[in-house]
Design a protein around this motif. Structure first.
Motif, PDB file in Angstrom:
ATOM      1  N   ALA A  73     -22.813  -6.419   2.110  1.00  0.00           N
ATOM      2  CA  ALA A  73     -21.595  -6.419   2.926  1.00  0.00           C
ATOM      3  C   ALA A  73     -21.759  -5.390   4.040  1.00  0.00           C
ATOM      4  O   ALA A  73     -22.368  -4.337   3.838  1.00  0.00           O
ATOM      5  N   ARG A  74     -21.205  -5.728   5.199  1.00  0.00           N
ATOM      6  CA  ARG A  74     -21.186  -4.772   6.324  1.00  0.00           C
ATOM      7  C   ARG A  74     -19.756  -4.588   6.780  1.00  0.00           C
ATOM      8  O   ARG A  74     -19.006  -5.544   6.937  1.00  0.00           O
ATOM      9  N   SER A  75     -19.409  -3.333   6.994  1.00  0.00           N
ATOM     10  CA  SER A  75     -18.101  -2.993   7.552  1.00  0.00           C
ATOM     11  C   SER A  75     -18.329  -1.947   8.628  1.00  0.00           C
ATOM     12  O   SER A  75     -18.693  -0.802   8.330  1.00  0.00           O
ATOM     13  N   GLY A  76     -18.141  -2.340   9.882  1.00  0.00           N
ATOM     14  CA  GLY A  76     -18.366  -1.405  10.976  1.00  0.00           C
ATOM     15  C   GLY A  76     -19.783  -0.862  10.958  1.00  0.00           C
ATOM     16  O   GLY A  76     -20.754  -1.605  11.081  1.00  0.00           O
ATOM     17  N   THR A  96     -17.978  -5.339  -7.437  1.00  0.00           N
ATOM     18  CA  THR A  96     -18.608  -4.052  -7.152  1.00  0.00           C
ATOM     19  C   THR A  96     -18.731  -3.823  -5.652  1.00  0.00           C
ATOM     20  O   THR A  96     -18.491  -2.710  -5.157  1.00  0.00           O
ATOM     21  N   LEU A  97     -19.082  -4.868  -4.906  1.00  0.00           N
ATOM     22  CA  LEU A  97     -19.129  -4.771  -3.441  1.00  0.00           C
ATOM     23  C   LEU A  97     -17.753  -4.402  -2.875  1.00  0.00           C
ATOM     24  O   LEU A  97     -17.618  -3.490  -2.056  1.00  0.00           O
ATOM     25  N   SER A  98     -16.742  -5.134  -3.315  1.00  0.00           N
ATOM     26  CA  SER A  98     -15.396  -4.923  -2.797  1.00  0.00           C
ATOM     27  C   SER A  98     -14.886  -3.525  -3.131  1.00  0.00           C
ATOM     28  O   SER A  98     -14.305  -2.833  -2.282  1.00  0.00           O
ATOM     29  N   ALA A  99     -15.126  -3.083  -4.366  1.00  0.00           N
ATOM     30  CA  ALA A  99     -14.670  -1.758  -4.774  1.00  0.00           C
ATOM     31  C   ALA A  99     -15.363  -0.658  -3.977  1.00  0.00           C
ATOM     32  O   ALA A  99     -14.720   0.306  -3.537  1.00  0.00           O
ATOM     33  N   THR A 100     -16.661  -0.806  -3.756  1.00  0.00           N
ATOM     34  CA  THR A 100     -17.409   0.215  -3.017  1.00  0.00           C
ATOM     35  C   THR A 100     -16.913   0.320  -1.585  1.00  0.00           C
ATOM     36  O   THR A 100     -16.737   1.426  -1.052  1.00  0.00           O
ATOM     37  N   VAL A 111     -10.149   3.207  -6.284  1.00  0.00           N
ATOM     38  CA  VAL A 111     -10.473   1.806  -6.569  1.00  0.00           C
ATOM     39  C   VAL A 111     -11.692   1.714  -7.489  1.00  0.00           C
ATOM     40  O   VAL A 111     -12.653   2.459  -7.333  1.00  0.00           O
ATOM     41  N   THR A 112     -11.645   0.801  -8.438  1.00  0.00           N
ATOM     42  CA  THR A 112     -12.776   0.567  -9.339  1.00  0.00           C
ATOM     43  C   THR A 112     -13.169  -0.906  -9.309  1.00  0.00           C
ATOM     44  O   THR A 112     -12.389  -1.764  -8.891  1.00  0.00           O
ATOM     45  N   ALA A 113     -14.373  -1.185  -9.777  1.00  0.00           N
ATOM     46  CA  ALA A 113     -14.830  -2.575  -9.845  1.00  0.00           C
ATOM     47  C   ALA A 113     -14.008  -3.365 -10.855  1.00  0.00           C
ATOM     48  O   ALA A 113     -13.772  -4.564 -10.670  1.00  0.00           O
ATOM     49  N   VAL A 114     -13.572  -2.713 -11.905  1.00  0.00           N
ATOM     50  CA  VAL A 114     -12.709  -3.371 -12.901  1.00  0.00           C
ATOM     51  C   VAL A 114     -11.407  -3.836 -12.233  1.00  0.00           C
ATOM     52  O   VAL A 114     -10.947  -4.949 -12.458  1.00  0.00           O
ATOM     53  N   ASP A 115     -10.834  -2.982 -11.401  1.00  0.00           N
ATOM     54  CA  ASP A 115      -9.608  -3.334 -10.667  1.00  0.00           C
ATOM     55  C   ASP A 115      -9.833  -4.586  -9.816  1.00  0.00           C
ATOM     56  O   ASP A 115      -9.023  -5.503  -9.802  1.00  0.00           O
ATOM     57  N   GLU A 116     -10.940  -4.581  -9.084  1.00  0.00           N
ATOM     58  CA  GLU A 116     -11.222  -5.683  -8.161  1.00  0.00           C
ATOM     59  C   GLU A 116     -11.505  -6.982  -8.900  1.00  0.00           C
ATOM     60  O   GLU A 116     -11.071  -8.056  -8.473  1.00  0.00           O
ATOM     61  N   GLN A 117     -12.205  -6.922 -10.015  1.00  0.00           N
ATOM     62  CA  GLN A 117     -12.490  -8.125 -10.788  1.00  0.00           C
ATOM     63  C   GLN A 117     -11.198  -8.690 -11.386  1.00  0.00           C
ATOM     64  O   GLN A 117     -10.978  -9.904 -11.390  1.00  0.00           O
ATOM     65  N   ARG A 118     -10.338  -7.800 -11.855  1.00  0.00           N
ATOM     66  CA  ARG A 118      -9.064  -8.248 -12.427  1.00  0.00           C
ATOM     67  C   ARG A 118      -8.181  -8.890 -11.350  1.00  0.00           C
ATOM     68  O   ARG A 118      -7.558  -9.926 -11.576  1.00  0.00           O
ATOM     69  N   ALA A 119      -8.141  -8.282 -10.159  1.00  0.00           N
ATOM     70  CA  ALA A 119      -7.332  -8.826  -9.073  1.00  0.00           C
ATOM     71  C   ALA A 119      -7.853 -10.187  -8.607  1.00  0.00           C
ATOM     72  O   ALA A 119      -7.067 -11.087  -8.298  1.00  0.00           O
ATOM     73  N   ALA A 120      -9.174 -10.336  -8.579  1.00  0.00           N
ATOM     74  CA  ALA A 120      -9.772 -11.601  -8.132  1.00  0.00           C
ATOM     75  C   ALA A 120      -9.488 -12.733  -9.120  1.00  0.00           C
ATOM     76  O   ALA A 120      -9.434 -13.914  -8.729  1.00  0.00           O
ATOM     77  N   ALA A 121      -9.302 -12.398 -10.379  1.00  0.00           N
ATOM     78  CA  ALA A 121      -9.081 -13.422 -11.403  1.00  0.00           C
ATOM     79  C   ALA A 121      -7.643 -13.910 -11.433  1.00  0.00           C
ATOM     80  O   ALA A 121      -7.352 -14.936 -12.041  1.00  0.00           O
ATOM     81  N   GLN A 122      -6.744 -13.195 -10.757  1.00  0.00           N
ATOM     82  CA  GLN A 122      -5.319 -13.599 -10.784  1.00  0.00           C
ATOM     83  C   GLN A 122      -5.046 -14.753  -9.828  1.00  0.00           C
ATOM     84  O   GLN A 122      -5.720 -14.923  -8.856  1.00  0.00           O
TER      85      GLN A 122
END
Length: 232
Positions: free
Chosen positions: A175-178, A202-206, A221-232
């Motif tokens: 992933a690239r951001s700026g 993991t990409l999104s959390a980082t 932010v954690t990878a667990v948070d992002e994985q849980r949010a993506a599954a909703q």
């Protein structure tokens, strides 16, 4: 007295006009916007797309890397987070740092205490978005037949490479951001390289942790948070 009524009428007309203008210019209720799914998606996309524009110090990059308990269940930080040399932000066929490289950081993670199936996260910072874009394009490689888009875009551009090279059951995410480029590598636990949810989370959390550091906010932010949010 004859002049009082016209003046009073004029004042009433002026007040009515001001009231109408105020009503027209009043912003819409925030409650109405929050009830709209489209509004929620737009807010999430805006948050993800905040570009990394600052020349972040080494400590900030280190802070953005996930700690123990912040990756996915079973993963633990192996040793300490490291300072990345420029050559490790480039393709494997060169020992030179990419053009415009400034600094980087990386971390490796074991799975259930074993180094057999590991994960790694690397952040590379550049002096401009243009140099970061060129480095991103080179780093992800040329195996376009193995590339897959994430379920949601991460940063300015992102891609997943399934089973790169001669690997099996692996996923590399970029992933690239700026001015920042992130690479996540997940070895094993990807169902022959087809389960990309861990790499995406993991990409999104980082990236979001980098955004928090850039904004001077606590890194939460954690990878667990992002994985849980993506599954909703």
């Amino acid at each position: 007295m004859p002049r009082t009524r016209p003046l009073l009428a004029s004042a009433l007309i002026a007040m009515a006009t001001l009231t109408a203008c105020s009503d027209d210019q009043r912003p819409a209720s925030s409650g109405a916007a929050s009830d709209s799914p489209k509004g929620d998606k737009a807010a999430a996309a805006s948050d993800t797309a905040k570009p990394i524009t600052k020349n972040l110090p080494q400590a900030a990059i280190t802070q953005a890397l996930l700690n123990d308990g912040e990756l996915l269940p079973g993963y633990e930080l192996l040793d300490d987070k490291s300072v990345t040399k420029g050559e490790y932000c480039n393709t494997t066929d060169t020992d030179q740092a990419p053009t415009g490289w400034v600094r980087g950081g990386d971390a490796d993670y074991t799975y259930d205490g074993s180094t057999r199936n590991m994960a790694s996260v690397r952040i590379c910072l550049y002096d401009s978005a243009e140099n970061a874009q060129a480095a991103y394009a080179a780093w992800k490689g040329t195996e376009s037949d193995k590339e897959q888009k994430p379920s949601a875009q991460i940063g300015d551009e992102s891609v997943l490479v399934l089973n790169p090279g001669f690997s099996e059951d692996n996923v590399n995410g970029y992933a690239r951001s700026g001015k920042a480029v992130i690479r996540v590598r997940m070895d094993g636990h990807t169902v022959d390289g087809t389960d990309t949810t861990g790499a995406e989370a993991t990409l999104s959390a980082t990236l979001k942790r980098l955004q928090q550091v850039q904004a001077g906010e606590p890194v939460t932010v954690t990878a667990v948070d992002e994985q849980r949010a993506a599954a909703q």
